[in-house]
Write an enzyme that holds these catalytic residues in place. Structure first.
Site, PDB file in Angstrom:
ATOM      1  NE  ARG A 232      19.579  10.368  -2.686  1.00  0.00           N
ATOM      2  CZ  ARG A 232      18.907   9.218  -2.559  1.00  0.00           C
ATOM      3  NH1 ARG A 232      17.798   9.197  -1.880  1.00  0.00           N
ATOM      4  NH2 ARG A 232      19.353   8.105  -3.094  1.00  0.00           N
TER       5      ARG A 232
ATOM      6  CE  LYS B 209       5.020   4.637   0.419  1.00  0.00           C
ATOM      7  NZ  LYS B 209       6.079   3.831  -0.233  1.00  0.00           N
TER       8      LYS B 209
ATOM      9  NE  ARG C 279      10.874  -2.144  -5.228  1.00  0.00           N
ATOM     10  CZ  ARG C 279      10.028  -1.446  -4.467  1.00  0.00           C
ATOM     11  NH1 ARG C 279      10.427  -0.364  -3.877  1.00  0.00           N
ATOM     12  NH2 ARG C 279       8.803  -1.863  -4.283  1.00  0.00           N
TER      13      ARG C 279
ATOM     14  N   PRO D 250       0.812  -1.159   0.000  1.00  0.00           N
ATOM     15  CG  PRO D 250      -0.768  -1.582   1.616  1.00  0.00           C
ATOM     16  CD  PRO D 250       0.378  -2.173   0.891  1.00  0.00           C
ATOM     17  CD  GLU D 251       2.940   2.914  -4.476  1.00  0.00           C
ATOM     18  OE1 GLU D 251       3.038   4.081  -4.862  1.00  0.00           O
ATOM     19  OE2 GLU D 251       3.169   1.941  -5.219  1.00  0.00           O
TER      20      GLU D 251
END
Length: 317
Positions: A197, A59, A307, A2-3
């Site tokens: 990043r 979350k 991923r 679940p996001e």
DNA sequence: CACTTGACCTGTCCGC
DNA sequence: TGCGGACAGGTCAAGT
């Protein structure tokens, strides 16, 4: 897991169902990791406590109690929180009612005897059968006979009971980035948070919860497609205008997902045990081999940033 | 510090 | 039909 949209859907469901209910008992089943402090604290601060409010940050779900404690819950990959309303209330003080009634088998018998899932719709809408089942890790029983089940096939998720005032001091809460759907969160702030990043790829940075809260694999792929950005691009090479597009696409995708009750692949269900329908609207996620809805080229799936990553090589540059 | 990889678990699917 | 390996929506703790 679940996001954000899935957790928000669960939160909205529970916010309608839980406030005002009083905990009668709580039990961890066969997995101390799922409910690590199910001990004295539970007797002292959970049993007898009334639920005040159901909140969400990133979350993480927060169920606030009138005992100055909260249940802090992370569903991780396969967690579910399902509320089941009993069809009847046993008479107070009866022999049956004074039993602890905690054993899973006993609850299953109770369920067969007349409990009814709250709000059950078409059978195809549900992924959850009779509860508890083999993935049930925590059972919370309320004084009115209703139950809240925490199910989690892979045991990554957890339920923690802690003082409400300490919740903001959890490492995760201190580090997690802003809520992407908050009205005061701007595209400029969004872009700025990615800058540190610069040397990693945009997909990995997007999944980093300290950059922006609540983005997971589905909505990362969906919004990168919307913004026409190749998930392999280095953050340092993404322009300000592209970040602004990504910001808008993320908000559009997440708002649509919340409206559709989230995405169900295998495990996710809302507070009433029902599936979400966003996957019917997905443009790239789990759609490898099919045509891109924008340009018709074949959607690819690669392994990237650790991923599964879905995108259109033709129109995501 | 920034970045990548493996670990945490169970279940399922796919190829041999 | 069985068996090994890869993979599944998320975070951490290690490693470089």
């Amino acid at each position: 897991m679940p996001e954000l949209p899935e957790v928000e859907t669960v939160r909205r469901g529970l916010a309608e169902l839980l406030p005002g209910r009083i905990v009668k008992s709580a039990q961890a089943i066969d997995s101390p990791k799922s409910f690590p402090n199910a001990n004295e604290d539970v007797r002292q601060f959970l049993v007898g406590a009334k639920i005040l409010e159901v909140k969400r940050r990133a979350k993480v779900l927060l169920i606030e109690l009138d005992s100055k404690h909260s249940l802090v819950i992370h569903l991780k990959m396969t967690g579910q929180l399902v509320f089941v309303k009993e069809g009847h209330t046993p008479p107070l003080g009866s022999e049956v009612n004074s039993e602890p009634a905690l054993h899973p088998l006993k609850l299953a018998q109770d369920a067969r005897a007349g409990a009814q899932r709250f709000g059950a719709g078409h059978p195809n809408d549900s992924l959850v059968g009779e509860l508890p089942d083999k993935s049930t890790r925590v059972i919370i029983e309320f004084t009115d006979g209703s139950h809240l089940y925490f199910n989690d096939q892979r045991k990554f998720g957890w339920v923690k009971l802690m003082p409400t005032l300490e919740v903001p001091n959890i490492d995760f809460m201190k580090k997690v980035g802003p809520e992407p759907l908050e009205a005061d969160f701007t595209a400029e702030q969004f872009a700025e948070r990615f800058r540190r990043r610069a040397k990693t790829n945009i997909k990995a940075a997007f999944l980093d919860q300290t950059v922006v809260a609540g983005v997971g694999n589905i909505y990362a792929d969906e919004s990168l497609w919307g913004a026409k950005i190749d998930p392999r691009r280095l953050v340092g090479n993404v322009t300000e205008a592209e970040f602004h597009n990504l910001y808008h696409e993320l908000r559009i995708v997440m708002n649509l997902a919340i409206e559709k009750g989230g995405s169900t692949d295998k495990n996710y269900v809302n507070a009433e045990g029902k599936k979400g329908s966003y996957m019917d609207f997905a443009r790239v996620f789990r759609r490898e081999g099919r045509p891109c809805p924008r340009c018709g080229a074949t959607i690819l799936k690669i392994r990237h940033a650790g991923r599964g990553t879905h995108f259109c090589e033709n129109c995501q540059k």
